[in-house]
Motif scaffolding. Structure first.
Motif, PDB file in Angstrom:
ATOM      1  N   THR A 252      -8.642  -9.047  10.019  1.00 32.22           N
ATOM      2  CA  THR A 252      -7.862  -7.767  10.581  1.00 32.22           C
ATOM      3  C   THR A 252      -8.357  -6.859  10.818  1.00 32.22           C
ATOM      4  OG1 THR A 252      -5.789  -7.043   8.733  1.00 32.22           O
ATOM      5  CG2 THR A 252      -5.752  -8.393  10.517  1.00 32.22           C
TER       6      THR A 252
ATOM      7  N   GLN B  26      -7.231 -11.877   5.461  1.00 30.20           N
ATOM      8  CA  GLN B  26      -8.774 -12.132   4.684  1.00 30.20           C
ATOM      9  C   GLN B  26      -9.514 -12.991   4.816  1.00 30.20           C
ATOM     10  OE1 GLN B  26      -7.824 -10.815   0.376  1.00 30.20           O
ATOM     11  NE2 GLN B  26      -9.074  -9.226   1.494  1.00 30.20           N
TER      12      GLN B  26
ATOM     13  N   ALA C 108     -14.299  -9.809   3.300  1.00 32.42           N
ATOM     14  CA  ALA C 108     -14.126  -9.524   4.749  1.00 32.42           C
ATOM     15  C   ALA C 108     -12.813  -9.683   4.739  1.00 32.42           C
ATOM     16  CB  ALA C 108     -14.909 -10.097   5.742  1.00 32.42           C
ATOM     17  N   GLY C 109     -12.660  -8.147   5.840  1.00 37.64           N
ATOM     18  CA  GLY C 109     -10.785  -8.389   5.668  1.00 37.64           C
ATOM     19  C   GLY C 109     -11.243  -8.193   7.416  1.00 37.64           C
TER      20      GLY C 109
ATOM     21  N   GLU D 141       1.136  -1.271   0.105  1.00 39.02           N
ATOM     22  CA  GLU D 141      -0.197  -0.023  -0.173  1.00 39.02           C
ATOM     23  C   GLU D 141       1.076   1.250   0.171  1.00 39.02           C
ATOM     24  OE1 GLU D 141      -3.310   0.139  -0.041  1.00 39.02           O
ATOM     25  OE2 GLU D 141      -4.086  -1.524   0.914  1.00 39.02           O
TER      26      GLU D 141
HETATM   27  P1  ATP Z   1      -9.649  -0.483   0.369  1.00 39.76           P
HETATM   28  O1  ATP Z   1     -11.295   0.224  -0.501  1.00 39.76           O
HETATM   29  O2  ATP Z   1     -10.120  -0.304   2.121  1.00 39.76           O
HETATM   30  O3  ATP Z   1      -8.622  -0.243   0.100  1.00 39.76           O
HETATM   31  P2  ATP Z   1     -10.275  -3.155  -1.234  1.00 39.76           P
HETATM   32  O4  ATP Z   1     -11.777  -2.659  -1.814  1.00 39.76           O
HETATM   33  O5  ATP Z   1      -9.214  -2.726  -2.199  1.00 39.76           O
HETATM   34  O6  ATP Z   1      -9.838  -1.876   0.043  1.00 39.76           O
HETATM   35  P3  ATP Z   1     -11.239  -5.263  -1.376  1.00 39.76           P
HETATM   36  O7  ATP Z   1      -9.906  -6.238  -2.661  1.00 39.76           O
HETATM   37  O8  ATP Z   1     -12.503  -5.434  -1.633  1.00 39.76           O
HETATM   38  O9  ATP Z   1     -10.424  -3.891  -0.004  1.00 39.76           O
HETATM   39  O10 ATP Z   1     -11.053  -6.491   0.078  1.00 39.76           O
HETATM   40  C1  ATP Z   1     -12.143  -7.010   0.583  1.00 39.76           C
HETATM   41  C2  ATP Z   1     -11.585  -6.416   2.651  1.00 39.76           C
HETATM   42  O11 ATP Z   1     -10.388  -6.769   2.608  1.00 39.76           O
HETATM   43  C3  ATP Z   1     -11.397  -4.610   2.127  1.00 39.76           C
HETATM   44  O12 ATP Z   1     -12.879  -4.905   2.948  1.00 39.76           O
HETATM   45  C4  ATP Z   1     -10.875  -4.983   3.378  1.00 39.76           C
HETATM   46  O13 ATP Z   1     -12.151  -5.301   4.883  1.00 39.76           O
HETATM   47  C5  ATP Z   1      -9.434  -6.235   3.898  1.00 39.76           C
HETATM   48  N1  ATP Z   1      -8.607  -4.918   3.322  1.00 39.76           N
HETATM   49  C6  ATP Z   1      -8.075  -4.754   1.719  1.00 39.76           C
HETATM   50  N2  ATP Z   1      -7.642  -4.323   2.134  1.00 39.76           N
HETATM   51  C7  ATP Z   1      -6.391  -4.038   2.903  1.00 39.76           C
HETATM   52  C8  ATP Z   1      -5.232  -3.834   4.062  1.00 39.76           C
HETATM   53  N3  ATP Z   1      -4.597  -3.132   3.126  1.00 39.76           N
HETATM   54  N4  ATP Z   1      -4.990  -3.439   5.261  1.00 39.76           N
HETATM   55  C9  ATP Z   1      -6.152  -3.986   6.329  1.00 39.76           C
HETATM   56  N5  ATP Z   1      -7.175  -4.775   5.307  1.00 39.76           N
HETATM   57  C10 ATP Z   1      -7.531  -4.638   3.818  1.00 39.76           C
END
Ligand code: ATP
Length: 529
Positions: free
Chosen positions: A396, A275, A393-394, A260
């Motif tokens: 953590t 996740q 879902a996340g 990130e």
């Molecule tokens: P965001 O918009 O917050 O970057 P995302 O839309 O990229 O999230 P997804 O790819 O849909 O996220 O991933 C599913 C879930 O995984 C998210 O809803 C979040 O709870 C979790 N998640 C994603 N990226 C991270 C991260 N860098 N750290 C912690 N949890 C994460």
């Protein structure tokens, strides 16, 4: 457009990261995060990784109680997804996968965020999350972003954003930064190979880059940025080995990695995270129905464990937010102290993933339904590529959400007449690290022995309890309030004589005298709430 630029450090020595100010909340939100971060360290929930060496940005270790809380959340998700349903099975796939997976899924080409450098203060940030100002308007900033620097002003570019750190509009060109962590598999070091080739040559940076890329390709692999792709590439193995009939799902809990650009809000956004994802395969044409089902199921799941249900909401994606392969998407959002943010995405992914992997691998990733007529020919038997609904879902991030939801402070007057603030974590009993604390009032007169017998009884029942004889009883109650233990069971002199004990409820602080067997039953009943 007025700009709010507030560098916010959420406090506690855990937090080495900065919050993107365009998401800034109010000061009380800041205070709450500071308290939670501090409680996490003090009580053994979350520590900064490698803390004795100064910590590693955005990397966290889950301490004894954090590990329990995280495991409990994952176990509740698994129970709800897998054990309580006939048509969902689990998977535990490897973190590293064939690089072709990421080529086919589109992650290699498109899993990137727009990266920008501030030419004034050197901050690196995500353009799409930066604060906005009116394009062409003039904004003021300080040279170098340091206090005491010369006061400058400049025009905002047509893109309309400014530096989240110093507010300057002087920004580099946007470039796409791929979020996948690249590594190499096998005992070959691509850099040594390139170094040998380069020796004695004078080449341009572009040429050297090209050679490095070429060498890295030979044994390149990636840390998965999501768990989902394994469910697509193992679709056939799971379907055939378990004789699954559509509609069915594959569920997985595990680590994912994203490099990130900005990590933020403690464990909300980190580079290594966990996740809980499920791919639900359904008949084409039924995806809308299943989308509504899973969207509602997932909200109900969060509500079951939440104190404040109003802090969860569903947000439908606008058409321009949808990925090109998706025909509908909802985010389950939580009201974090800094504002609403994503907790889970529930996406309708059409037949995109299976079709893409089938096309690239040459393996037919389809399903044959003998009971149905093919809608194209009207003949019995229909082979189709299933459509997919994905609740992602996340884990953590859920840990953070349930900690915020559970954190409470209550003021009251103690036995000495002093006003005291009681800090408690109102965690759902199923999520709480310990389900009960067994407390001998004193370390003598048979009380520790009786308490240990009770601990053994809970262990026989598979219920995790804590035996605690350290410090005064008041301090022990406070400690267990703060870590979310729903019940304290205190053994005193009378207990040894008559087999009763005092049961104290975490949320009300009320105490009742009960026979031991009834206290055990009360703890068990609490878990069935
Ligand atoms: P965001 O918009 O917050 O970057 P995302 O839309 O990229 O999230 P997804 O790819 O849909 O996220 O991933 C599913 C879930 O995984 C998210 O809803 C979040 O709870 C979790 N998640 C994603 N990226 C991270 C991260 N860098 N750290 C912690 N949890 C994460």
């Amino acid at each position: 457009m007025p700009l709010v630029l507030r560098g916010r450090h959420l406090g506690g020595d855990l937090l080495l990261t900065k919050q993107a100010p365009n998401q800034s909340g109010n000061e009380s939100g800041n205070d709450l995060m500071t308290k939670i971060v501090s409680l996490c360290k003090r009580r053994g929930f979350v520590f900064q990784s490698s803390e004795i060496y100064g910590g590693l940005k955005s990397c966290y270790d889950y301490g004894p109680l954090g590990a329990e809380l995280k495991r409990n959340i994952a176990a509740e998700w698994w129970r709800n997804m897998v054990y309580e349903r006939d048509n969902i099975v689990g998977l535990d796939a490897s973190i590293m996968m064939h690089p072709q997976v990421w080529q086919t899924s589109g992650h290699l080409a498109g899993f990137s965020d727009p990266l920008v450098d501030c030419l004034n203060c050197r901050e690196r940030f995500r353009a799409d999350k930066a604060p906005r100002a009116e394009a062409g308007s003039t904004v003021n900033y300080v040279q170098g972003g340091k206090s005491g620097g010369a006061k400058l002003s400049g025009a905002v570019s047509p893109k309309g954003y400014v530096c989240p750190q110093c507010g300057a509009p002087t920004l580099s060109e946007e470039r796409q930064f791929n979020l996948m962590f690249r590594t190499s598999l096998g005992p070959v070091d691509p850099l040594t190979e390139v170094a040998r080739e380069l020796e004695g040559k004078s080449l341009t940076a572009a040429k050297i880059r090209e050679m490095l890329e070429e060498a890295a390709k030979k044994n390149v692999t990636y840390l998965r940025p999501e768990t989902a792709q394994a469910m697509f590439v193992q679709f056939l193995n799971v379907q055939q080995s378990m004789s699954m009939k559509v509609p069915f799902g594959i569920a997985q809990v595990g680590k994912s990695f994203r490099n990130e650009i900005v990590t933020e809000h403690f464990i909300f956004r980190s580079c290594e995270f966990e996740q809980m994802e499920m791919e639900f395969f359904c008949e084409p044409g039924t995806q809308k129905e299943w989308m509504n089902y899973w969207r509602d199921e997932r909200m109900a799941w969060y509500h079951r464990y939440a104190n404040d249900k109003s802090a969860f909401r569903l947000r439908a994606h606008e058409d321009d937010e949808l990925a090109h392969y998706s025909d509908e998407c909802y985010d389950v959002e939580y009201r974090y102290p800094w504002g609403w943010g994503e907790l889970e995405g529930v996406a309708s992914r059409t037949d995109y993933d299976l079709s893409r992997h089938a096309a690239e691998s040459g393996v037919k990733l389809s399903y044959f339904d003998q009971q149905k007529n093919d809608p194209a020919t009207g003949k019995p038997g229909w082979r189709y590529v299933p459509y997919v609904i994905e609740p992602a879902a996340g884990l953590t991030r859920s840990v953070l959400c349930f900690l915020i939801d559970a954190y409470a402070e209550e003021s009251g007057v103690d036995a000495e007449g002093e006003t005291k603030t009681r800090v408690l974590l109102k965690l759902h009993p199923r999520l709480a690290p310990y389900k009960a604390a067994i407390l001998p009032l004193v370390k003598k007169d048979g009380q520790p022995e009786m308490a240990m017998e009770l601990v053994k009884e809970f262990r026989r029942l598979g219920i995790n309890v804590s035996y605690d004889d350290k410090q005064s009883i008041g301090k022990r109650y406070s400690r267990h309030d703060e870590i979310g233990t729903p019940y304290c069971l205190t053994i005193d002199n009378d207990s040894v004589k008559d087999g009763t004990l005092t049961l104290r409820d975490r949320d009300t602080a009320k105490q009742v005298r009960l026979p031991v067997a009834e206290a055990v039953a009360a703890v068990k009943a609490k878990l069935d709430q």
